[in-house]
Design a protein around this motif. Structure first.
Motif, PDB file in Angstrom:
ATOM      1  N   MET A 178      12.915 -45.007 -75.093  1.00  0.00           N
ATOM      2  CA  MET A 178      13.340 -44.737 -76.169  1.00  0.00           C
ATOM      3  C   MET A 178      11.994 -45.397 -77.124  1.00  0.00           C
ATOM      4  O   MET A 178      11.450 -46.413 -77.254  1.00  0.00           O
ATOM      5  N   LYS A 179      11.656 -44.551 -78.074  1.00  0.00           N
ATOM      6  CA  LYS A 179      10.610 -44.788 -79.204  1.00  0.00           C
ATOM      7  C   LYS A 179      11.010 -45.666 -80.130  1.00  0.00           C
ATOM      8  O   LYS A 179      11.940 -45.295 -80.759  1.00  0.00           O
ATOM      9  N   LYS A 180      10.568 -46.864 -80.467  1.00  0.00           N
ATOM     10  CA  LYS A 180      10.961 -47.716 -81.391  1.00  0.00           C
ATOM     11  C   LYS A 180       9.985 -47.623 -82.669  1.00  0.00           C
ATOM     12  O   LYS A 180       8.696 -47.709 -82.611  1.00  0.00           O
ATOM     13  N   ILE A 181      10.818 -47.181 -83.908  1.00  0.00           N
ATOM     14  CA  ILE A 181      10.304 -47.221 -85.216  1.00  0.00           C
ATOM     15  C   ILE A 181      10.998 -48.264 -86.173  1.00  0.00           C
ATOM     16  O   ILE A 181      12.265 -48.219 -86.229  1.00  0.00           O
ATOM     17  N   ASN A 182      10.126 -48.774 -86.989  1.00  0.00           N
ATOM     18  CA  ASN A 182      10.966 -49.690 -87.985  1.00  0.00           C
ATOM     19  C   ASN A 182      10.663 -49.031 -89.383  1.00  0.00           C
ATOM     20  O   ASN A 182       9.468 -48.487 -89.803  1.00  0.00           O
TER      21      ASN A 182
ATOM     22  N   GLU B 122      19.070 -42.168 -82.252  1.00  0.00           N
ATOM     23  CA  GLU B 122      19.055 -42.400 -80.802  1.00  0.00           C
ATOM     24  C   GLU B 122      19.318 -41.327 -79.710  1.00  0.00           C
ATOM     25  O   GLU B 122      18.775 -41.237 -78.646  1.00  0.00           O
ATOM     26  N   LYS B 123      19.989 -40.279 -80.243  1.00  0.00           N
ATOM     27  CA  LYS B 123      20.350 -39.101 -79.708  1.00  0.00           C
ATOM     28  C   LYS B 123      19.087 -38.225 -79.495  1.00  0.00           C
ATOM     29  O   LYS B 123      18.942 -37.446 -78.665  1.00  0.00           O
ATOM     30  N   GLU B 124      17.998 -38.703 -79.902  1.00  0.00           N
ATOM     31  CA  GLU B 124      16.841 -37.806 -79.903  1.00  0.00           C
ATOM     32  C   GLU B 124      15.744 -38.786 -79.279  1.00  0.00           C
ATOM     33  O   GLU B 124      14.517 -38.509 -79.087  1.00  0.00           O
ATOM     34  N   GLY B 125      16.224 -39.851 -78.625  1.00  0.00           N
ATOM     35  CA  GLY B 125      15.419 -40.776 -78.124  1.00  0.00           C
ATOM     36  C   GLY B 125      14.527 -41.754 -78.927  1.00  0.00           C
ATOM     37  O   GLY B 125      13.474 -42.290 -78.410  1.00  0.00           O
ATOM     38  N   ILE B 126      15.119 -41.997 -80.287  1.00  0.00           N
ATOM     39  CA  ILE B 126      14.124 -42.802 -81.136  1.00  0.00           C
ATOM     40  C   ILE B 126      15.349 -43.982 -81.730  1.00  0.00           C
ATOM     41  O   ILE B 126      16.279 -43.974 -81.968  1.00  0.00           O
ATOM     42  N   SER B 127      14.601 -45.093 -81.270  1.00  0.00           N
ATOM     43  CA  SER B 127      15.245 -46.437 -81.812  1.00  0.00           C
ATOM     44  C   SER B 127      15.014 -46.880 -83.119  1.00  0.00           C
ATOM     45  O   SER B 127      13.647 -47.422 -83.194  1.00  0.00           O
TER      46      SER B 127
END
Length: 284
Positions: free
Chosen positions: A1-5, A27-32
Motif C-alpha cells: 500500500m502506497k502511503k500519501i499524505n 485504498e481500492k487502488e492500493g493507495i493509503s
C-alpha cells in the motif's frame, strides 16, 4: 500500500475529498491516502510541503505560486476550483469601522505571512487605491485566532472566505464590510516534486478519483443538505455557494499563471516571474 499524505482547509470546498476517502476509493487502488486539515490555510500547508509532512496540498493559487518561487520544491498539477474565492472583509461586531474607506491605514489580521489572508490584503488595498507598501499586519494563525483577536483589538480587519465566515456574521461575532473576489481560479493541487519524479502514476490515480467526484459533485443527491449539516451552514447559503462554484479537472493554463505572477510582481510580493513549466507539471 502506497502511503500519501494530503492537506487542505477544513471547508466545504474539500468535501469531495472526504467523500472519496469515506468510500475507500484510494485504498481500492492500493493507495493509503491520509488527509490532514490545515485551519491555518495556505501558509501552514506551504510549510508542511517543505518539511515533507504532506505530499500533496489543495491550496490557494497565489499562495503556492509565491512559495514555489521562494523555494518550495513543489509543482502545480491541476486547478481544483476554477471559480474565484470570495473573500469577506470582516471587522469585530462592535468595531467603529463601517466602510472599506474606514479601513485605510489600519491593521490587517492574517493567519500567517504568505497566506491567502496576507496576499489578498494587498489585492484589496490595490483595488481601493491604498498604498500597498505600508500595510500593517497582525498574525493571528487561523479563523479561531481571528475570532478571539479581532474582539480584543488584535488587528482591525480580517479577510476569510465569505461562506465559511457567514455563520459568524449571522451570530454577531463578525460584521462583514465588503467582499473581495480573487481575480483568478482559487484552489489548485500542488505536489512535492520528489513524489512526481518517483511515482507520477500514483498521483495520476489520485487525480482520476477526485476528478470523477468533482465532475459530478453538484448532481450528488441532497448534496446541499449534506454540506449545510457538516459545515453548520444555512441551506440557502450553501445553495448560493454551489451556484457560484465550479470545479476543474484540468491543469492550470499559462495565461492564468502569467496573470497571477504579474499581479504578485506588481505588488512586490515576488521578486521575479518564473516560466510556466517551472511552476507546473503535466501528468501524462
Amino acid at each position: 500500500m502506497k502511503k500519501i499524505n494530503i492537506g487542505g482547509v477544513p471547508e466545504h470546498f474539500n468535501l469531495a475529498w472526504y467523500l472519496t476517502l469515506t468510500e475507500r476509493a484510494y485504498e481500492k487502488e492500493g493507495i493509503s491516502l491520509r488527509w490532514k486539515d490545515y485551519p491555518g490555510g495556505t501558509g501552514a500547508m506551504c510549510k508542511a510541503l517543505r518539511s515533507e509532512k504532506i505530499d500533496i496540498a489543495v491550496i490557494l493559487t497565489e499562495g503556492i505560486i509565491k512559495d514555489i518561487i521562494d523555494g518550495n520544491p513543489s509543482k502545480i498539477v491541476q486547478t481544483f476550483v476554477q471559480s474565484p474565492l470570495i473573500w469577506g472583509i470582516h471587522v469585530a461586531a462592535d468595531s467603529k469601522y463601517k466602510t472599506i474607506e474606514d479601513l485605510k491605514g489600519t491593521e490587517a489580521a492574517i493567519s500567517r505571512y504568505g497566506s491567502g489572508s496576507h496576499l489578498m490584503a494587498y489585492i484589496n488595498a490595490e483595488n481601493n487605491g491604498w498604498d500597498t507598501e505600508n500595510l500593517d499586519f497582525e498574525v493571528i494563525n487561523n479563523l479561531e485566532g481571528a475570532i478571539d483577536g479581532l474582539n480584543k483589538g488584535k488587528g482591525d480587519y480580517f479577510m476569510w472566505e465569505h461562506f465559511t465566515t457567514k455563520p459568524l456574521v449571522d451570530q454577531g461575532i463578525f460584521r462583514r464590510i465588503a467582499d473581495c473576489p480573487t481575480p483568478w481560479p482559487c484552489f489548485v493541487i500542488a505536489v512535492r516534486t520528489e513524489l512526481l519524479e518517483e511515482d507520477e502514476e500514483t498521483v495520476k490515480t489520485i487525480l482520476d478519483i477526485i476528478n470523477a467526484t468533482t465532475s459530478e459533485f453538484k448532481d450528488i443527491p441532497m448534496i446541499d443538505q449534506t454540506i449545510a449539516t457538516r459545515y453548520e451552514q444555512q441551506l440557502e447559503d450553501v445553495q448560493e455557494w454551489l451556484s457560484l462554484t465550479e470545479w476543474s479537472q484540468e491543469l492550470i493554463d499559462e495565461e492564468t499563471i502569467t496573470k497571477v505572477q504579474n499581479k504578485l510582481l506588481n505588488l512586490d510580493i515576488i521578486p521575479e516571474k518564473w516560466d510556466y513549466d517551472q511552476l507546473t507539471y503535466k501528468i501524462s
